[in-house]
Enzyme design. Structure first.
Site, mmCIF file in Angstrom:
data_model
loop_
_atom_site.group_PDB
_atom_site.id
_atom_site.type_symbol
_atom_site.label_atom_id
_atom_site.label_comp_id
_atom_site.label_asym_id
_atom_site.label_seq_id
_atom_site.Cartn_x
_atom_site.Cartn_y
_atom_site.Cartn_z
ATOM 1 C CE LYS A 122 -4.238 -1.991 1.769
ATOM 2 N NZ LYS A 122 -3.839 -3.427 1.822
HETATM 3 C C1 LIG Z 1 -4.429 -4.505 1.117
HETATM 4 C C2 LIG Z 1 -3.668 -5.747 0.966
HETATM 5 C C3 LIG Z 1 -4.034 -6.746 0.041
HETATM 6 C C4 LIG Z 1 -5.279 -6.652 -0.822
HETATM 7 O O1 LIG Z 1 -5.190 -5.662 -1.796
HETATM 8 P P1 LIG Z 1 -6.526 -5.143 -2.542
HETATM 9 O O2 LIG Z 1 -6.086 -3.972 -3.332
HETATM 10 O O3 LIG Z 1 -7.466 -4.754 -1.430
HETATM 11 O O4 LIG Z 1 -7.049 -6.250 -3.350
HETATM 12 C C5 LIG Z 1 -3.230 -7.865 -0.077
HETATM 13 N N1 LIG Z 1 -2.140 -8.030 0.701
HETATM 14 C C6 LIG Z 1 -1.757 -7.102 1.605
HETATM 15 C C7 LIG Z 1 -0.561 -7.347 2.441
HETATM 16 C C8 LIG Z 1 -2.496 -5.927 1.776
HETATM 17 O O5 LIG Z 1 -2.120 -5.020 2.678
#
Ligand SMILES: *Cc1c(COP(=O)(O)O)cnc(C)c1O
Length: 553
Positions: A122
């Site tokens: 993120k």
């Molecule tokens: C947020 C997240 C996801 C999922 O991503 P999306 O964009 O919500 O599909 C997968 N793995 C980790 C470690 C995350 O923080």
């Protein structure tokens, strides 16, 4: 460097608003009709991109891609370059999102997305979003006195990853306050410490006496309350924000070129495999393919919260599994509870969702593409109408079904896999136990990434879901290069990693702990306890924002 810059406008997936600027959609987050913002047109990669962009750095690629979605008169070239430069200067890996080969024979590669400040993917988006917010606010507040300055209040709820990435993206930014609610005592100690040890004056952590759902309900209530919205200009940084999707397109193109250089294959057509929750990450991959990036398929990898996997099997998108034997078989595969009514807590909590908010964006494009209407504006209106009806059905009936035409269109680009907790743990162990190709061992040393120990690779549970899905996909499509997205560093999810590897000789959790995490829990913290009551939270937020602004005088 010559760049193409479109005059790009945005509309809502539910047809209620259109002709918006990039700045509008970034600062608003959600459309007033409840829909999500999407570009009116998906731009194509410019002619000759494969040779022109081949040796570009991550930052150069980001600039080229963002320029296709942001009109130049909104953000001038030099400013955009500067925002990008600053956003990725916080990453520990020189090429931001490195790719490593896990299995040469199977052509399985891992795209490491966790080299940002909070060790989760993120960061790639939220480092950029934080700088964008600041950039727009500085411009709006130019020459204004303190009292009349526009001030944004970002409010979010987190079960872990989003909160820390948002805090690190917004810490110290001018004219933005950030409030992150987490359920008290219910996030992992590392994640709690990552958030609460950030002491910048504009960062506010609220430990809510309740569950993650309570936190989310408070956010929704505050956004829906006209009074709160008037006093505090609220903004959202959850994955519905368009800028987050945009920022994630870069690493699809970047990893494509990394693999082209590594393999020498000029007409590469890989499969991207994405651990999916809210459908934000993989949606960026969808945009990349629609722009013209060659891909064999995009693989949606879910955990036991498998609404998306069930959709790709049946065309039904529903909170509970009730339709079709296939979906039921999937649910019961390894003893997991069938007909679960709520979210199931799994070892990959960042993917624990009941519905995927960004899926709405894909639905709009599928409806638009399969429409029989000729005229573009009518076609857009029809797509918006369809999406609105589906989402209403989801709300009222708990689900909806799409036509076989739409499902076929979805299957053309995507396939799906569902991975249980048991399979997640097995995958972490299997990958740990198989030796990495020897040339990879020196490249990515344990000292810098902490994901390798003595030539063993350690996956976090989310990335392991991607790898488990990749291994199945490799069997279905042998010979195709697979790029499996690694979304978090294993140290963030100690529990699952310990569970999987505790019996492995020579393994101790210390070996994967990055230096940034050692002693974190003993550092000074700032956090306010509060009840799960949205009015009380609203008052608290208003008071803290007032104090923060006063302190700037
Ligand atoms: C947020 C997240 C996801 C999922 O991503 P999306 O964009 O919500 O599909 C997968 N793995 C980790 C470690 C995350 O923080």
């Amino acid at each position: 460097m010559t760049s193409h810059s479109a005059s790009q406008r945005y509309l809502s997936t539910r047809g209620g608003s259109y002709d918006l600027s990039f700045e509008d959609v970034v600062l608003k987050g959600l459309a007033s009709d409840g829909g999500l913002f999407i570009p009116e047109e998906v731009p194509s990669l410019p002619e000759g991109w494969q040779s022109k962009w081949r040796d570009f750095s991550f930052q150069e690629l980001a600039f080229e891609i963002f320029s296709l979605y942001i009109s130049r008169d909104e953000i001038p070239e030099a400013d955009l370059k500067d925002i990008i430069q600053r956003s990725y200067s916080t990453f520990r890996a020189e090429n931001i999102t490195p790719i490593i080969t896990l299995d040469e024979e199977k052509k399985l590669h891992l795209l490491e997305l966790f080299h940002g400040p909070t060790f989760a993917f993120k960061d790639v988006a939220l480092q950029f979003v934080g700088n964008l917010f600041e950039y727009f606010l500085i411009r709006r507040n130019k020459g204004k006195k303190v009292a009349s300055r526009e001030h944004l209040t970002v409010i979010g709820a987190t079960s872990g990853d989003t909160g820390s990435a948002a805090i690190y993206g917004l810490r110290g930014k001018k004219d933005v306050s950030v409030f992150i609610m987490h359920p008290k005592g219910k996030v992992s100690p590392i994640q709690e410490a990552q958030m609460t040890t950030v002491l910048d004056a504009n960062v506010h952590n609220l430990a809510v006496d309740g569950t993650f759902d309570d936190c989310q309900d408070i956010v929704k209530a505050l956004f829906a309350d006209a009074e709160t919205n008037k006093t505090l200009k609220l903004a959202a940084v959850n994955s519905i924000n368009w800028a987050r999707i945009l920022a994630q397109i870069t690493y699809y193109v970047h990893s494509y070129f990394s693999l082209v250089r590594q393999t020498g294959i000029s007409d590469l057509k890989p499969r991207f495999v994405v651990p999916t929750g809210n459908f934000g990450d993989i949606l960026a991959g969808y945009f990349a393919t629609q722009m013209g990036l060659p891909a064999d398929k995009l693989v949606v990898a879910t955990n036991e919260n498998d609404i998306l996997h069930r959709f790709w099997r049946s065309g039904y998108y529903e909170k509970k599994a009730v339709h079709g034997r296939e979906a039921e078989g999937g649910i019961e595969e390894d003893g997991a509870k069938a007909h679960v009514s709520g979210v199931k807590e799994t070892l990959a909590p960042a993917m624990d969702i009941l519905v995927s908010s960004n899926f709405e964006r894909l639905l709009w494009y599928l409806a638009f593409q399969t429409s029989k209407i000729e005229e573009t504006n009518h076609r857009r209106m029809e797509a918006g109408e369809k999406v609105k009806n589906w989402l209403e059905e989801l709300k009222k009936e708990g689900g909806f079904c799409v036509s076989s035409e739409i499902l076929d269109a979805a299957k053309e680009i995507f396939v799906s896999e569902r991975v249980s907790d048991k399979q997640t743990l097995e995958t972490i162990k299997d990958i740990y136990c198989c030796d990495l190709p020897s040339h990879e061992q020196s490249k990515n040393t344990a000292a810098t990434t902490g994901t390798q120990h003595d030539g063993h690779y350690i996956l976090d549970p989310h990335s392991a879901i991607g790898v488990a899905a990749s291994l199945r996909s490799v069997q279905a499509a042998p010979g195709v290069h697979h790029i499996s997205l690694a979304t978090a560093h294993p140290a963030k999810f100690a529990n699952a990693v310990e569970l999987s590897l505790k019996d492995q000789p020579g393994f101790s959790f210390e070996t994967v702990l990055p230096e940034q995490f050692t002693g974190l829990e003993k550092k000074e913290k700032r956090v306010t306890d509060c009840k799960a009551d949205w009015k009380a939270v609203g008052e608290l937020v208003t008071k803290q924002v007032e104090q923060e602004i006063k302190a700037q005088h």
